[in-house]
Motif scaffolding. Structure first.
Motif, PDB file in Angstrom:
ATOM      1  N   ILE A   1       0.839  -1.203   0.000  1.00 25.19           N
ATOM      2  CA  ILE A   1       0.000   0.000   0.000  1.00 25.19           C
ATOM      3  C   ILE A   1       0.867   1.243   0.000  1.00 25.19           C
ATOM      4  CG2 ILE A   1      -1.605   1.375   1.382  1.00 25.19           C
ATOM      5  CD1 ILE A   1      -2.941  -1.225   2.252  1.00 25.19           C
ATOM      6  N   ILE A   2       1.903   1.247   0.853  1.00 19.72           N
ATOM      7  CA  ILE A   2       2.785   2.406   0.959  1.00 19.72           C
ATOM      8  C   ILE A   2       3.577   2.617  -0.334  1.00 19.72           C
ATOM      9  CG2 ILE A   2       4.805   3.333   2.171  1.00 19.72           C
ATOM     10  CD1 ILE A   2       3.777   1.865   4.680  1.00 19.72           C
ATOM     11  N   SER A   3       3.995   1.521  -0.968  1.00 21.65           N
ATOM     12  CA  SER A   3       4.795   1.629  -2.195  1.00 21.65           C
ATOM     13  C   SER A   3       4.008   2.235  -3.348  1.00 21.65           C
ATOM     14  CB  SER A   3       5.307   0.250  -2.605  1.00 21.65           C
ATOM     15  OG  SER A   3       4.250  -0.558  -3.091  1.00 21.65           O
ATOM     16  N   GLU A   4       2.688   2.060  -3.332  1.00 18.97           N
ATOM     17  CA  GLU A   4       1.791   2.580  -4.366  1.00 18.97           C
ATOM     18  C   GLU A   4       2.125   2.034  -5.763  1.00 18.97           C
ATOM     19  OE1 GLU A   4       1.880   6.829  -4.080  1.00 18.97           O
ATOM     20  OE2 GLU A   4       0.598   6.867  -2.313  1.00 18.97           O
ATOM     21  N   LYS A   5       2.762   0.871  -5.817  1.00 20.89           N
ATOM     22  CA  LYS A   5       3.064   0.251  -7.102  1.00 20.89           C
ATOM     23  C   LYS A   5       1.843  -0.451  -7.683  1.00 20.89           C
ATOM     24  CE  LYS A   5       8.018  -0.400  -6.359  1.00 20.89           C
ATOM     25  NZ  LYS A   5       9.138  -1.391  -6.279  1.00 20.89           N
ATOM     26  N   PHE A   6       0.942  -0.850  -6.805  1.00 17.61           N
ATOM     27  CA  PHE A   6      -0.296  -1.502  -7.225  1.00 17.61           C
ATOM     28  C   PHE A   6      -1.474  -0.757  -6.608  1.00 17.61           C
ATOM     29  CE2 PHE A   6       3.032  -4.726  -6.812  1.00 17.61           C
ATOM     30  CZ  PHE A   6       3.049  -5.268  -8.081  1.00 17.61           C
ATOM     31  N   GLU A   7      -2.625  -0.827  -7.246  1.00 20.71           N
ATOM     32  CA  GLU A   7      -3.803  -0.174  -6.695  1.00 20.71           C
ATOM     33  C   GLU A   7      -4.200  -0.835  -5.372  1.00 20.71           C
ATOM     34  OE1 GLU A   7      -6.896   1.445  -9.314  1.00 20.71           O
ATOM     35  OE2 GLU A   7      -6.014   0.195 -10.872  1.00 20.71           O
ATOM     36  N   ARG A   8      -4.666  -0.001  -4.450  1.00 17.06           N
ATOM     37  CA  ARG A   8      -4.909  -0.467  -3.086  1.00 17.06           C
ATOM     38  C   ARG A   8      -5.875  -1.636  -3.011  1.00 17.06           C
ATOM     39  NH1 ARG A   8      -6.606   4.056   0.978  1.00 17.06           N
ATOM     40  NH2 ARG A   8      -8.402   4.055  -0.408  1.00 17.06           N
TER      41      ARG A   8
ATOM     42  N   THR B   1     -20.342  -0.798   7.488  1.00 14.97           N
ATOM     43  CA  THR B   1     -19.475   0.283   7.019  1.00 14.97           C
ATOM     44  C   THR B   1     -19.512   0.392   5.502  1.00 14.97           C
ATOM     45  OG1 THR B   1     -17.980   0.083   8.909  1.00 14.97           O
ATOM     46  CG2 THR B   1     -17.077   1.063   6.911  1.00 14.97           C
ATOM     47  N   ILE B   2     -19.402  -0.727   4.817  1.00 12.32           N
ATOM     48  CA  ILE B   2     -19.337  -0.732   3.358  1.00 12.32           C
ATOM     49  C   ILE B   2     -20.647  -0.229   2.734  1.00 12.32           C
ATOM     50  CG2 ILE B   2     -19.159  -2.245   1.332  1.00 12.32           C
ATOM     51  CD1 ILE B   2     -17.155  -3.900   3.037  1.00 12.32           C
ATOM     52  N   LEU B   3     -21.782  -0.711   3.245  1.00  7.35           N
ATOM     53  CA  LEU B   3     -23.078  -0.265   2.711  1.00  7.35           C
ATOM     54  C   LEU B   3     -23.301   1.221   2.960  1.00  7.35           C
ATOM     55  CD1 LEU B   3     -25.673  -3.098   3.475  1.00  7.35           C
ATOM     56  CD2 LEU B   3     -24.704  -2.443   1.278  1.00  7.35           C
ATOM     57  N   PHE B   4     -22.929   1.678   4.134  1.00  5.93           N
ATOM     58  CA  PHE B   4     -23.131   3.091   4.454  1.00  5.93           C
ATOM     59  C   PHE B   4     -22.285   3.983   3.548  1.00  5.93           C
ATOM     60  CE2 PHE B   4     -21.769   6.891   6.851  1.00  5.93           C
ATOM     61  CZ  PHE B   4     -22.995   7.522   6.954  1.00  5.93           C
ATOM     62  N   ILE B   5     -21.012   3.641   3.381  1.00  9.07           N
ATOM     63  CA  ILE B   5     -20.131   4.441   2.535  1.00  9.07           C
ATOM     64  C   ILE B   5     -20.632   4.443   1.088  1.00  9.07           C
ATOM     65  CG2 ILE B   5     -17.809   4.562   1.552  1.00  9.07           C
ATOM     66  CD1 ILE B   5     -16.717   3.612   4.220  1.00  9.07           C
ATOM     67  N   ALA B   6     -21.082   3.297   0.608  1.00 10.81           N
ATOM     68  CA  ALA B   6     -21.611   3.216  -0.761  1.00 10.81           C
ATOM     69  C   ALA B   6     -22.819   4.123  -0.933  1.00 10.81           C
ATOM     70  CB  ALA B   6     -21.974   1.771  -1.093  1.00 10.81           C
ATOM     71  N   GLY B   7     -23.734   4.104   0.044  1.00 12.01           N
ATOM     72  CA  GLY B   7     -24.920   4.949  -0.018  1.00 12.01           C
ATOM     73  C   GLY B   7     -24.582   6.423  -0.019  1.00 12.01           C
ATOM     74  N   MET B   8     -23.621   6.806   0.834  1.00 12.81           N
ATOM     75  CA  MET B   8     -23.231   8.209   0.893  1.00 12.81           C
ATOM     76  C   MET B   8     -22.509   8.644  -0.379  1.00 12.81           C
ATOM     77  SD  MET B   8     -24.539   9.189   3.681  1.00 12.81           S
ATOM     78  CE  MET B   8     -23.838  10.787   4.075  1.00 12.81           C
ATOM     79  N   MET B   9     -21.767   7.729  -0.990  1.00 17.53           N
ATOM     80  CA  MET B   9     -21.112   8.050  -2.267  1.00 17.53           C
ATOM     81  C   MET B   9     -22.132   8.433  -3.326  1.00 17.53           C
ATOM     82  SD  MET B   9     -18.169   5.128  -2.716  1.00 17.53           S
ATOM     83  CE  MET B   9     -16.624   5.165  -1.804  1.00 17.53           C
ATOM     84  N   ILE B  10     -23.217   7.664  -3.398  1.00 10.70           N
ATOM     85  CA  ILE B  10     -24.268   7.949  -4.381  1.00 10.70           C
ATOM     86  C   ILE B  10     -24.911   9.297  -4.094  1.00 10.70           C
ATOM     87  CG2 ILE B  10     -26.543   7.211  -5.211  1.00 10.70           C
ATOM     88  CD1 ILE B  10     -25.596   4.307  -4.815  1.00 10.70           C
ATOM     89  N   MET B  11     -25.182   9.577  -2.818  1.00 12.06           N
ATOM     90  CA  MET B  11     -25.782  10.863  -2.451  1.00 12.06           C
ATOM     91  C   MET B  11     -24.870  12.024  -2.830  1.00 12.06           C
ATOM     92  SD  MET B  11     -26.669  12.462   1.297  1.00 12.06           S
ATOM     93  CE  MET B  11     -24.935  12.919   1.497  1.00 12.06           C
ATOM     94  N   VAL B  12     -23.583  11.888  -2.537  1.00 16.30           N
ATOM     95  CA  VAL B  12     -22.619  12.953  -2.813  1.00 16.30           C
ATOM     96  C   VAL B  12     -22.497  13.192  -4.319  1.00 16.30           C
ATOM     97  CG1 VAL B  12     -20.158  13.506  -2.754  1.00 16.30           C
ATOM     98  CG2 VAL B  12     -21.312  12.729  -0.679  1.00 16.30           C
ATOM     99  N   GLU B  13     -22.488  12.129  -5.101  1.00 10.61           N
ATOM    100  CA  GLU B  13     -22.437  12.287  -6.555  1.00 10.61           C
ATOM    101  C   GLU B  13     -23.668  13.033  -7.048  1.00 10.61           C
ATOM    102  OE1 GLU B  13     -20.133  11.769  -8.669  1.00 10.61           O
ATOM    103  OE2 GLU B  13     -18.724  10.805  -7.308  1.00 10.61           O
ATOM    104  N   GLY B  14     -24.818  12.749  -6.428  1.00 12.67           N
ATOM    105  CA  GLY B  14     -26.047  13.459  -6.787  1.00 12.67           C
ATOM    106  C   GLY B  14     -25.955  14.942  -6.468  1.00 12.67           C
TER     107      GLY B  14
ATOM    108  N   LYS C   1     -20.297   6.072 -11.088  1.00 10.26           N
ATOM    109  CA  LYS C   1     -19.315   6.910 -10.393  1.00 10.26           C
ATOM    110  C   LYS C   1     -19.027   6.466  -8.965  1.00 10.26           C
ATOM    111  CE  LYS C   1     -19.792  11.213 -13.006  1.00 10.26           C
ATOM    112  NZ  LYS C   1     -20.087  12.668 -12.924  1.00 10.26           N
ATOM    113  N   VAL C   2     -19.769   5.474  -8.483  1.00 12.60           N
ATOM    114  CA  VAL C   2     -19.479   4.943  -7.146  1.00 12.60           C
ATOM    115  C   VAL C   2     -18.063   4.377  -7.147  1.00 12.60           C
ATOM    116  CG1 VAL C   2     -20.048   3.131  -5.481  1.00 12.60           C
ATOM    117  CG2 VAL C   2     -21.870   4.441  -6.564  1.00 12.60           C
ATOM    118  N   ASP C   3     -17.292   4.734  -6.145  1.00 15.18           N
ATOM    119  CA  ASP C   3     -15.892   4.307  -6.068  1.00 15.18           C
ATOM    120  C   ASP C   3     -15.815   2.859  -5.588  1.00 15.18           C
ATOM    121  OD1 ASP C   3     -13.198   4.079  -5.868  1.00 15.18           O
ATOM    122  OD2 ASP C   3     -12.889   5.748  -4.499  1.00 15.18           O
ATOM    123  N   CYS C   4     -16.032   1.944  -6.506  1.00 12.73           N
ATOM    124  CA  CYS C   4     -16.017   0.508  -6.173  1.00 12.73           C
ATOM    125  C   CYS C   4     -14.645   0.053  -5.695  1.00 12.73           C
ATOM    126  CB  CYS C   4     -16.425  -0.320  -7.385  1.00 12.73           C
ATOM    127  SG  CYS C   4     -18.138  -0.046  -7.906  1.00 12.73           S
ATOM    128  N   LYS C   5     -13.600   0.708  -6.170  1.00 16.30           N
ATOM    129  CA  LYS C   5     -12.249   0.334  -5.744  1.00 16.30           C
ATOM    130  C   LYS C   5     -12.070   0.541  -4.240  1.00 16.30           C
ATOM    131  CE  LYS C   5     -10.038   1.356 -10.184  1.00 16.30           C
ATOM    132  NZ  LYS C   5      -9.017   2.168 -10.893  1.00 16.30           N
TER     133      LYS C   5
END
Length: 451
Positions: free
Chosen positions: A18-25, A83-96, A301-305
């Motif tokens: 993760i720190i090296s940033e050679k690969f996606e997190r 945590t995952i469901l909540f963050i996903a829901g808020m991502m959609i709201m923020v994109e809106g 646009k949801v940040d699935c990564k």
């Protein structure tokens, strides 16, 4: 013993990659999570129960996952689907909200209210950055705020770096105030059954006091630059029109209403019994229904990564927990601090802050959470007190360096893209002392309240 060694090696490899940033997190955590499931749980432990508990699919079918979820959350291990469901829901709201022009409209509206005077803009944007980050991901807040700040500073013919630096710090500070403000807080809150009100009355107070000091601190740092900037304020007839930011008035009003509903549900979820997973799903559905014309675009646009990153991370941390590594760490901290709870608080707070300045605070918080549970059980220390300590350490520590938090990286990228690069030296010269100041204030607040 072999399972413990292997779990630690996988965990260290994950952090290094993760720190090296050679690969996606998300590739790193998912890969390390798969190794944990196959090698540690399957080959070494030969425990299907460990795999089932870690994947935690059964939690979706528990009533407590959707309503009054403390019964499930407190005892759950493995993937924290709340945590995952909540963050996903808020991502959609923020994109809106972004699609409707909410953020740019708000920035221009506030700038107009203070008549585009640099010092009031400086202070107002710091406070706005902290406030919005209490409810919206700080990355999104800084992404929009930094862009508008650059636009305003071009209008005022001044350097946007002082404002962007202060906004980044305040976004991280505001995120520490509530359960939904920063991912570490979401993880801590859902895992320990804490409420929005619990955070607001503890970390919120610390963040509020620190915000006052932070505003004064950054003003003293940049008052000369702001004074020079004030000599070129535009005439009122040259102010940008906030209404131009609104792409669709109907969607703007409805998206703002959804945001208000989200805030109300979060503030009252201890009363209503709704869990954050329920709130996240409801807000996402509401946003998609209101902006049905752009529903596919919002979903894309949801940040699935980021969501996949969380899934893999929780699996790796579960490996450390189920092999007993985290209990060993807890025993070590307990041994060092002895029966001195004040020393224990100082150790957790400062170690969390220093570590989060250089490594991602999300995996660190997820790793330390079971540790503080063990410390509370062994030493009899107040678990909620240790939770606030961990929260402030991880949330604020990330502000010290350009790589400590995602909001820092985003803000610096926006500034650099517009021709105003921010180097390590410049960033740390102003933000590192502010971080130390806030951590010290947090420690004093915890000592006054709990000792």
């Amino acid at each position: 013993m072999i399972s413990q060694i292997l779990a630690v090696l996988i965990f260290l490899a994950m952090f290094a990659l993760i720190i090296s940033e050679k690969f996606e997190r998300h590739y790193v955590t998912l890969g390390c999570g798969a190794l944990m499931l196959i090698l540690v749980f399957g080959f070494c432990m030969k425990s299907m129960e460990a795999v089932i508990n870690t994947l935690s699919i059964h939690s979706f079918f528990e009533p407590g996952f959707w309503y009054t979820g403390s019964a499930v959350s407190e005892g759950s291990t493995g993937i924290n689907w709340e945590t995952i469901l909540f963050i996903a829901g808020m991502m959609i709201m923020v994109e809106g909200l972004g699609k409707a022009g909410f953020f740019r409209w708000l920035c221009l509206q506030l700038a107009g209210l203070v008549r585009y005077r640099p010092v009031p803009i400086f202070i107002t944007f710091m406070i706005m950055s902290a406030f919005l980050s209490m409810f919206i991901d700080s990355i999104t807040v800084i992404l929009f705020l930094a862009a508008v700040t650059v636009e305003l500073c071009q209008l005022l013919h001044c350097n946007p770096v002082p404002m962007i630096l202060s906004e980044i710090f305040c976004a991280n500070l505001g995120g520490s105030a509530t359960m939904c403000g920063d991912p570490p807080n979401i993880i801590i809150g859902t895992s320990l059954g804490l409420t929005f009100g619990d955070f607001l009355s503890n970390t919120g107070i610390m963040a509020g006091l620190s915000l006052v000091v932070t505003v004064v601190y950054f003003y003293l740092c940049f008052h000369k630059e702001l004074a020079a900037c004030g000599k070129t304020a535009p005439a009122p007839d040259h102010y940008p029109d906030p209404a131009e930011a609104i792409t669709d008035r109907k969607e703007f009003l409805s998206s703002t209403a959804v945001f208000a509903v989200a805030v109300i549900l979060l503030v009252t979820h201890a009363i209503t019994g709704l869990t954050v997973s329920s709130i996240g799903v409801f807000i996402a559905i509401l946003t998609l229904l209101i902006q049905h014309r752009h529903a596919k675009e919002l979903l894309r646009k949801v940040d699935c990564k980021t969501l996949l990153f969380f899934v893999g991370l929780f699996v790796v941390v579960s490996g450390l927990e189920q092999t007993g590594i985290l209990q060993i760490i807890a025993s070590f901290i307990s041994k060092v601090s002895g029966s001195n709870t004040m020393l224990m608080v100082a150790i957790i707070l400062w170690i969390s802050a220093v570590a989060s300045a250089f490594i991602d605070n999300i995996p660190f918080a997820a790793t330390m959470l079971p540790v503080i549970k063990s410390l509370s059980a062994v030493q009899g220390a107040d678990l909620s007190m240790l939770a606030w300590t961990l929260s402030m350490g991880t949330d604020i520590g990330g502000s010290a360096t350009p790589i400590g938090a995602s909001a820092n990286v985003v803000g610096i990228s926006v500034s650099s893209r517009e021709g105003h690069p921010i180097g390590w030296g410049t960033y740390c010269r102003y933000s590192a002392p502010a971080t130390i100041l806030v951590i010290a204030i947090s420690m004093i607040c915890i000592y006054i309240r709990y000792f």
